[in-house]
Scaffold this active site. Sequence first.
Site, PDB file in Angstrom:
ATOM      1  N   ASP A   1       0.870  -1.178   0.000  1.00  0.00           N
ATOM      2  CA  ASP A   1       0.000   0.000   0.000  1.00  0.00           C
ATOM      3  C   ASP A   1       0.913   1.237   0.000  1.00  0.00           C
ATOM      4  O   ASP A   1       1.347   1.696  -1.050  1.00  0.00           O
ATOM      5  CB  ASP A   1      -0.887  -0.119   1.247  1.00  0.00           C
ATOM      6  CG  ASP A   1      -1.937   0.973   1.379  1.00  0.00           C
ATOM      7  OD1 ASP A   1      -1.925   1.911   0.597  1.00  0.00           O
ATOM      8  OD2 ASP A   1      -2.781   0.875   2.297  1.00  0.00           O
TER       9      ASP A   1
ATOM     10  N   THR B   1       5.913  -0.962   4.949  1.00  0.00           N
ATOM     11  CA  THR B   1       6.151  -2.303   5.508  1.00  0.00           C
ATOM     12  C   THR B   1       7.220  -3.040   4.707  1.00  0.00           C
ATOM     13  O   THR B   1       8.170  -3.598   5.275  1.00  0.00           O
ATOM     14  CB  THR B   1       4.838  -3.125   5.507  1.00  0.00           C
ATOM     15  OG1 THR B   1       3.843  -2.368   6.205  1.00  0.00           O
ATOM     16  CG2 THR B   1       5.013  -4.478   6.169  1.00  0.00           C
ATOM     17  N   LEU B   2       7.077  -3.023   3.387  1.00  0.00           N
ATOM     18  CA  LEU B   2       8.032  -3.763   2.558  1.00  0.00           C
ATOM     19  C   LEU B   2       9.428  -3.156   2.672  1.00  0.00           C
ATOM     20  O   LEU B   2      10.429  -3.884   2.755  1.00  0.00           O
ATOM     21  CB  LEU B   2       7.561  -3.780   1.099  1.00  0.00           C
ATOM     22  CG  LEU B   2       8.319  -4.729   0.192  1.00  0.00           C
ATOM     23  CD1 LEU B   2       8.278  -6.168   0.717  1.00  0.00           C
ATOM     24  CD2 LEU B   2       7.758  -4.696  -1.231  1.00  0.00           C
TER      25      LEU B   2
HETATM   26  P1  IMP Z   1       1.985  -0.570   3.688  1.00  0.00           P
HETATM   27  O1  IMP Z   1       3.059  -0.548   4.726  1.00  0.00           O
HETATM   28  O2  IMP Z   1       1.148   0.678   3.742  1.00  0.00           O
HETATM   29  O3  IMP Z   1       2.484  -0.845   2.293  1.00  0.00           O
HETATM   30  O4  IMP Z   1       0.979  -1.681   4.080  1.00  0.00           O
HETATM   31  C1  IMP Z   1       1.223  -3.014   3.932  1.00  0.00           C
HETATM   32  C2  IMP Z   1       0.332  -3.824   4.851  1.00  0.00           C
HETATM   33  O5  IMP Z   1      -0.900  -3.154   5.150  1.00  0.00           O
HETATM   34  C3  IMP Z   1      -0.072  -5.099   4.184  1.00  0.00           C
HETATM   35  O6  IMP Z   1       0.837  -6.121   4.460  1.00  0.00           O
HETATM   36  C4  IMP Z   1      -1.434  -5.367   4.786  1.00  0.00           C
HETATM   37  O7  IMP Z   1      -1.284  -6.070   5.997  1.00  0.00           O
HETATM   38  C5  IMP Z   1      -2.000  -4.014   5.108  1.00  0.00           C
HETATM   39  N1  IMP Z   1      -2.938  -3.513   4.076  1.00  0.00           N
HETATM   40  C6  IMP Z   1      -2.763  -2.440   3.280  1.00  0.00           C
HETATM   41  N2  IMP Z   1      -3.822  -2.259   2.478  1.00  0.00           N
HETATM   42  C7  IMP Z   1      -4.683  -3.266   2.773  1.00  0.00           C
HETATM   43  C8  IMP Z   1      -6.000  -3.630   2.275  1.00  0.00           C
HETATM   44  O8  IMP Z   1      -6.587  -3.012   1.362  1.00  0.00           O
HETATM   45  N3  IMP Z   1      -6.563  -4.722   2.853  1.00  0.00           N
HETATM   46  C9  IMP Z   1      -5.974  -5.448   3.836  1.00  0.00           C
HETATM   47  N4  IMP Z   1      -4.758  -5.144   4.323  1.00  0.00           N
HETATM   48  C10 IMP Z   1      -4.119  -4.063   3.806  1.00  0.00           C
END
Ligand code: IMP
Length: 178
Positions: A103, A107-108
Amino acid sequence: MPEQQPAELISEAAIDARVRELAEQISSDYADKGDIVLVGVLKGSFIFLADLSRRLTIPRTIEFIAVSSYDSGSVSSGAVRLVMDVRGNIEGRDVLIVEDIVDTGHTLKYLIGMLESHRPASIRTCALLHKPGSAEVDVPIDYIGFGIGDEWVVGYGLDYAERDRTLPYIGMVEPDDQ
Ligand code: IMP
């Protein structure tokens, strides 16, 4: 009254076909590397990891890592926290991080940095879903299942406040905290 099911965004058949394609691509890219380590990110990737790993034709082992950035709903807290590290020794190994969805990318990015500290031979990344419109940091994603909009999605391992994780398809929900 029975609870309404989330509207379908990606069908079970489409997921299955795309996971097969990804497995074929990954198997071919790593064909001369030997044994790879798939690092599944808990909890969201567990179903994707299970299906993807069974379709690979190269030797592989499985590790899990757990992080947290969403307290319970759909708004990221921004700070990523390690909840569980990998248990096996990944030093000198070829690592493929298997994520459910990227998203904002925080996290990655955090995971890549974390796993680099274990001194693997290489790190690549694979995400079933990607929300390119929500990116906040630049992070390499080597294998992407589907690009989607900025809707909140559930099913096939993904949840909203622990709900709908085991839906067989990817559906959309309207989070009440946005
Ligand atoms: P980021 O750090 O914002 O890229 O978020 C990554 C993490 O957020 C993913 O591993 C999911 O656990 C959670 N996440 C982000 N968007 C969604 C969604 O639309 N549905 C469910 N989980 C999400």
